[in-house]
Enzyme design. Structure first.
Site, short mmCIF file in Angstrom:
data_model
loop_
_atom_site.label_atom_id
_atom_site.label_comp_id
_atom_site.label_asym_id
_atom_site.label_seq_id
_atom_site.Cartn_x
_atom_site.Cartn_y
_atom_site.Cartn_z
N HIS A 152 -3.70 -5.77 0.90
CA HIS A 152 -3.47 -6.13 2.30
C HIS A 152 -4.06 -7.51 2.59
O HIS A 152 -5.00 -7.94 1.93
CB HIS A 152 -4.17 -5.14 3.23
N CYS A 177 0.84 -1.20 0.00
CA CYS A 177 0.00 0.00 0.00
C CYS A 177 0.88 1.26 0.00
O CYS A 177 1.55 1.54 -0.99
CB CYS A 177 -0.97 -0.04 1.18
#
Length: 481
Positions: free
Chosen positions: A427, A330
């Site tokens: 994630h 991310c």
């Protein structure tokens, strides 16, 4: 339809874990039970089944209840973006970014959403177990409160106060809390418990009796320290152990100043062949590190500057020259590129910041936030994996010709030509046992027998057993109204 609230005599007294254990205990009694936290502050969020985001602790509590997480379980989520400001998420959606001093004025407007979410859960379940935030003893924050006594009184929910004896001074914490509360607030507290005791519990008999006598509250027991708490997902970066495991494969995660959504690390911390180290400010990246993880961040450009201030950019270059691997997730993925641009000042002052230059990519911050559960294919292993995305910004460039994953056939993330530098917006991939084993085997780590999700479920059962053995759980449930 009943509810019970756990508040703390201080921050980090173990409220989240207590609620998770009570949720599992109630579920095992055959009750339909749901967790609820009116207001949470965390940059470690979970994507809900209804397409929003809530605090990670409430997602774990939902699991303890056998439920999918929904936004009503945590209607107000504050995500700090700087020392003085935070993003405000209401019923799963960002509504504003405000400074701390301005949030106080906003709070009264949020009570409606809080009570609306609570009412829906209350109507749908036999029992709702509520978690407070911080401590009701912070009476300077009482005006407009939606997190502790303000909510308890508005919803008429009885409170049990939890104290943390591991920090010391627990007698003063408990009696002092009653002393500073408004009498009407204090009247909401119907009992207390002591958490995180180490040693012979009988040594606290006199202290326990003193709290009961001075406050008039019912005592529900003293809970010994739960040693397996580290096997459950951590919500707060402060809860992450500095070092986990003794395996020969050394993984270092850079503990950024605005680290976010670090649940990716929980499964790795339990791998027997892995030693995971959370690297704090001012510590150099060890020369024998095999894999460096750059995690998510709530402020990518701010943390890029912070990373450089620790000298980690130089350490990363040396790590790569030695043949080490790097994984950016991310915000960490965004940092791996050549530049991060924020022309509209979405994360802070408008401008751009040079990236680490380890992947040929550019990121532009955009107002729209991608918030979704995602199924992808990992080309290197051929495995289908599930994760979630929770980010702003779009990343593109030549490096995406070698994607980390494919989402509906489209490239996601990027991998360097030699395979040593990897970046992805996804994630939660390491929760999948098959993917985690394949990923680690690709780096030379022998496969293990760890079944992560099964381990979390077993630990929740052990937590409930632990609480049933040492607390009057039935008495606590009998308070609910």
């Amino acid at each position: 339809m009943t509810a019970l609230m756990i508040q703390g005599a201080g921050s980090n007294v173990g409220k989240s874990l207590l609620v998770a254990g009570l949720c599992r205990a109630a579920r095992r009694r055959g009750l339909s039970v749901a967790p609820f936290k009116p207001q949470n502050m965390s940059n470690n969020a979970a994507v809900t089944v209804d397409g929003g985001e809530i605090g990670r602790a409430q997602a774990l509590q939902a699991l303890a209840c056998g439920l999918e997480p929904v936004v009503d379980m945590n209607p107000v989520l504050l995500k700090p973006e700087s020392e003085v400001g935070a993003q405000v998420v209401v019923q799963g959606r960002r509504i504003a970014t405000v400074k701390a001093r301005d949030y106080a004025a906003l709070k009264p407007q949020l009570m409606g959403a809080v009570l609306e979410s609570f009412a829906r859960l209350h109507a749908a379940h036999d029992l709702v177990i509520v978690e407070g935030a911080g401590s009701p003893a912070e009476v300077n924050l009482r005006q407009g409160d939606i997190a502790n006594m303000g909510f308890a009184r508005a919803a008429d929910v009885p409170v049990i106060l939890a104290g943390d004896i591991d920090r010391g001074g627990v007698i003063a914490q408990m009696i002092g809390t009653q002393a500073v509360l408004d009498p009407a607030d204090a009247a909401m507290i119907k009992g207390f418990l002591i958490n995180k005791f180490r040693g012979d519990v009988r040594l606290f008999d006199d202290g326990y009796r003193l709290i009961a006598e001075r406050t008039g509250w019912a005592g529900f027991g003293v809970l010994p320290f739960f040693a397996d708490a580290g096997r459950l997902p951590a919500e707060d970066a402060l809860d992450l152990r500095r070092s986990s495991g003794t395996g020969g494969f050394k993984v270092v995660c850079l503990q950024l100043s605005r680290i976010a959504n670090f649940d990716d690390l929980d499964p790795l911390a339990q791998e027997p062949g892995v030693q995971l180290t959370m690297l704090g400010a001012g510590q150099p990246i060890p020369g024998d590190t095999d894999l460096v993880i750059i995690p998510g961040s709530k402020s990518t450009r701010g943390d890029l500057a912070w990373l450089r201030a620790q000298g980690w950019d130089i350490d990363l270059q040396a790590h790569v020259r030695r043949g080490g691997h790097v994984l950016g997730i991310c915000g960490g993925y965004q940092m791996l590129g050549r530049v991060v641009r924020d022309p509209e000042g979405i994360e802070g002052p408008a401008g751009e910041t040079p990236g680490l230059g380890l992947l040929d990519l550019e990121t532009v911050m955009t107002p729209d936030k991608r918030l979704t559960r995602t199924q992808a294919v990992h080309p290197a292993s051929g495995l289908t994996v599930e994760g979630y995305e929770i980010h702003i910004g779009r990343t593109d460039g030549p490096a995406r010709a070698r994607p980390f994953a494919l989402v509906e056939g489209q490239p996601e993330g990027a991998v360097s030509a030699d395979g040593r530098i990897m970046g992805s917006y996804l994630h939660g991939l390491f929760r999948a046992d098959a993917f985690r084993a394949a990923f680690l085997q690709g780096l030379g780590v022998a496969a293990s027998t760890l079944r992560y999700d099964a381990s979390v479920e077993a630990t929740l059962d052990q937590l409930a057993d632990h609480m049933e053995a040492h607390l009057d759980v039935a008495g606590m449930f009998s308070l609910a109204r």
